[in-house]
Design a protein around this motif. Sequence first.
Motif, mmCIF file in Angstrom:
data_model
loop_
_atom_site.group_PDB
_atom_site.id
_atom_site.type_symbol
_atom_site.label_atom_id
_atom_site.label_comp_id
_atom_site.label_asym_id
_atom_site.label_seq_id
_atom_site.Cartn_x
_atom_site.Cartn_y
_atom_site.Cartn_z
ATOM 1 N N ILE A 138 -11.653 38.849 -57.193
ATOM 2 C CA ILE A 138 -10.355 38.783 -56.535
ATOM 3 C C ILE A 138 -9.371 39.601 -57.377
ATOM 4 O O ILE A 138 -9.270 39.405 -58.582
ATOM 5 N N ASP A 139 -8.650 40.502 -56.751
ATOM 6 C CA ASP A 139 -7.874 41.506 -57.484
ATOM 7 C C ASP A 139 -6.623 40.980 -58.166
ATOM 8 O O ASP A 139 -6.079 41.650 -59.041
ATOM 9 N N ALA A 140 -6.131 39.820 -57.790
ATOM 10 C CA ALA A 140 -4.957 39.238 -58.454
ATOM 11 C C ALA A 140 -4.985 37.735 -58.234
ATOM 12 O O ALA A 140 -5.435 37.255 -57.189
ATOM 13 N N ARG A 141 -4.493 36.996 -59.232
ATOM 14 C CA ARG A 141 -4.432 35.535 -59.118
ATOM 15 C C ARG A 141 -3.050 35.165 -58.602
ATOM 16 O O ARG A 141 -2.049 35.269 -59.318
ATOM 17 N N ILE A 142 -2.975 34.758 -57.340
ATOM 18 C CA ILE A 142 -1.704 34.374 -56.731
ATOM 19 C C ILE A 142 -1.852 32.965 -56.168
ATOM 20 O O ILE A 142 -2.733 32.705 -55.356
ATOM 21 N N GLU A 143 -0.986 32.055 -56.625
ATOM 22 C CA GLU A 143 -0.971 30.695 -56.111
ATOM 23 C C GLU A 143 0.403 30.406 -55.521
ATOM 24 O O GLU A 143 1.420 30.908 -56.018
ATOM 25 N N LEU A 144 0.429 29.597 -54.469
ATOM 26 C CA LEU A 144 1.680 29.228 -53.815
ATOM 27 C C LEU A 144 1.910 27.729 -53.923
ATOM 28 O O LEU A 144 0.986 26.931 -53.748
ATOM 29 N N VAL A 175 -3.001 26.140 -53.084
ATOM 30 C CA VAL A 175 -3.084 27.200 -52.080
ATOM 31 C C VAL A 175 -3.153 28.537 -52.804
ATOM 32 O O VAL A 175 -2.306 28.859 -53.639
ATOM 33 N N LEU A 176 -4.184 29.288 -52.505
ATOM 34 C CA LEU A 176 -4.391 30.592 -53.106
ATOM 35 C C LEU A 176 -4.094 31.683 -52.086
ATOM 36 O O LEU A 176 -4.148 31.447 -50.878
ATOM 37 N N VAL A 177 -3.804 32.868 -52.587
ATOM 38 C CA VAL A 177 -3.634 34.031 -51.724
ATOM 39 C C VAL A 177 -4.701 35.060 -52.094
ATOM 40 O O VAL A 177 -4.805 35.465 -53.255
ATOM 41 N N ILE A 178 -5.501 35.453 -51.106
ATOM 42 C CA ILE A 178 -6.428 36.565 -51.301
ATOM 43 C C ILE A 178 -5.611 37.837 -51.086
ATOM 44 O O ILE A 178 -5.131 38.090 -49.980
ATOM 45 N N PRO A 179 -5.417 38.640 -52.132
ATOM 46 C CA PRO A 179 -4.468 39.747 -52.036
ATOM 47 C C PRO A 179 -4.966 40.910 -51.180
ATOM 48 O O PRO A 179 -6.164 41.029 -50.893
ATOM 49 N N THR A 180 -4.024 41.756 -50.803
ATOM 50 C CA THR A 180 -4.316 42.900 -49.940
ATOM 51 C C THR A 180 -5.458 43.753 -50.479
ATOM 52 O O THR A 180 -6.355 44.155 -49.727
ATOM 53 N N ALA A 181 -5.445 44.052 -51.783
ATOM 54 C CA ALA A 181 -6.471 44.928 -52.351
ATOM 55 C C ALA A 181 -7.870 44.374 -52.114
ATOM 56 O O ALA A 181 -8.807 45.122 -51.800
#
Length: 288
Positions: A138-144, A175-181
């Motif tokens: 996964i290209d970036a770790r983004i949590e909401l 909640v995670l976000v699978i990034p655009t990349a």
Amino acid sequence: MTDSTPLTSLSSALADMVSRTAPSVVAVHSHRSRATGFVWKPGLIVTADEALADEGDVEIGLPDGSTAAATIAGRDHTTDIALLRADTAIAPVKLATIVPPLGALSVVVATNRDTPSAALAMVSQSGKSWRSLRGGDIDARIELDVRLRSSQQGGLALDASGEAFGMAVLGPRRVLVIPTATIERVAAQLEARGRIARGYLGLGLQPVRLDDGVGAMVMNVDKAGPSAAAGIRQGDVIVAVNDQKLSGVRALSRTLGPASVGAVVDIAARRGGEPVSFKVTIGERPAA
């Protein structure tokens, strides 16, 4: 006429963002499962793999209330991305290759009970690339910091300017976000091949403790696999790969990503207590 305030201006801006994005968001119906998806390319819809049933028909709930049949073009469990094909005229959403900073506001545009929904969130973690428990890059770790229903996973995460930066999914307790990349990379492969290539040694391994560390005992060998061709046998104990001591079977499996296919690796092992070595050309994991 009521004067505008910062709060009413923010409210209007958020509502406008949602109204611009919602027409590209659809409901996804599969066997006993409801989720959200969005149009990635004409006729192609990205959704959360975790929310997609393993069997049965798939149907898309369109913004106008109608439905359309869909087929699975491909799915990747490791990155939680699935690609559907459906005959629709819905305009695709434009994904932005941005990673919002920690503390930024976000809006998740999704569906709930087949109707558009929205949720206001804050970016609670924003960091570097990571590897999922299933071995996906996964290209970036983004949590909401937001609560979503299961039917809302697969929705679009927007930043404060209305740019879609990824797909919201339900992770363990967050909640995670699978990034655009990641979406662009994986969906493109699913569109072209229907699957993601994974490295394959053709071995069944069992972790074992050694006096000087950890090893992986070969429990079975695929006779048609790359390790059998290199001479590895049942009962051998792998102790190192490319001169790096083995840290565990799971760690070894995680190195067998898409980029590993075709690579030649040096495997050090023990056979009957004696050291042996092999050069193995990593193959591609069979579709089954």
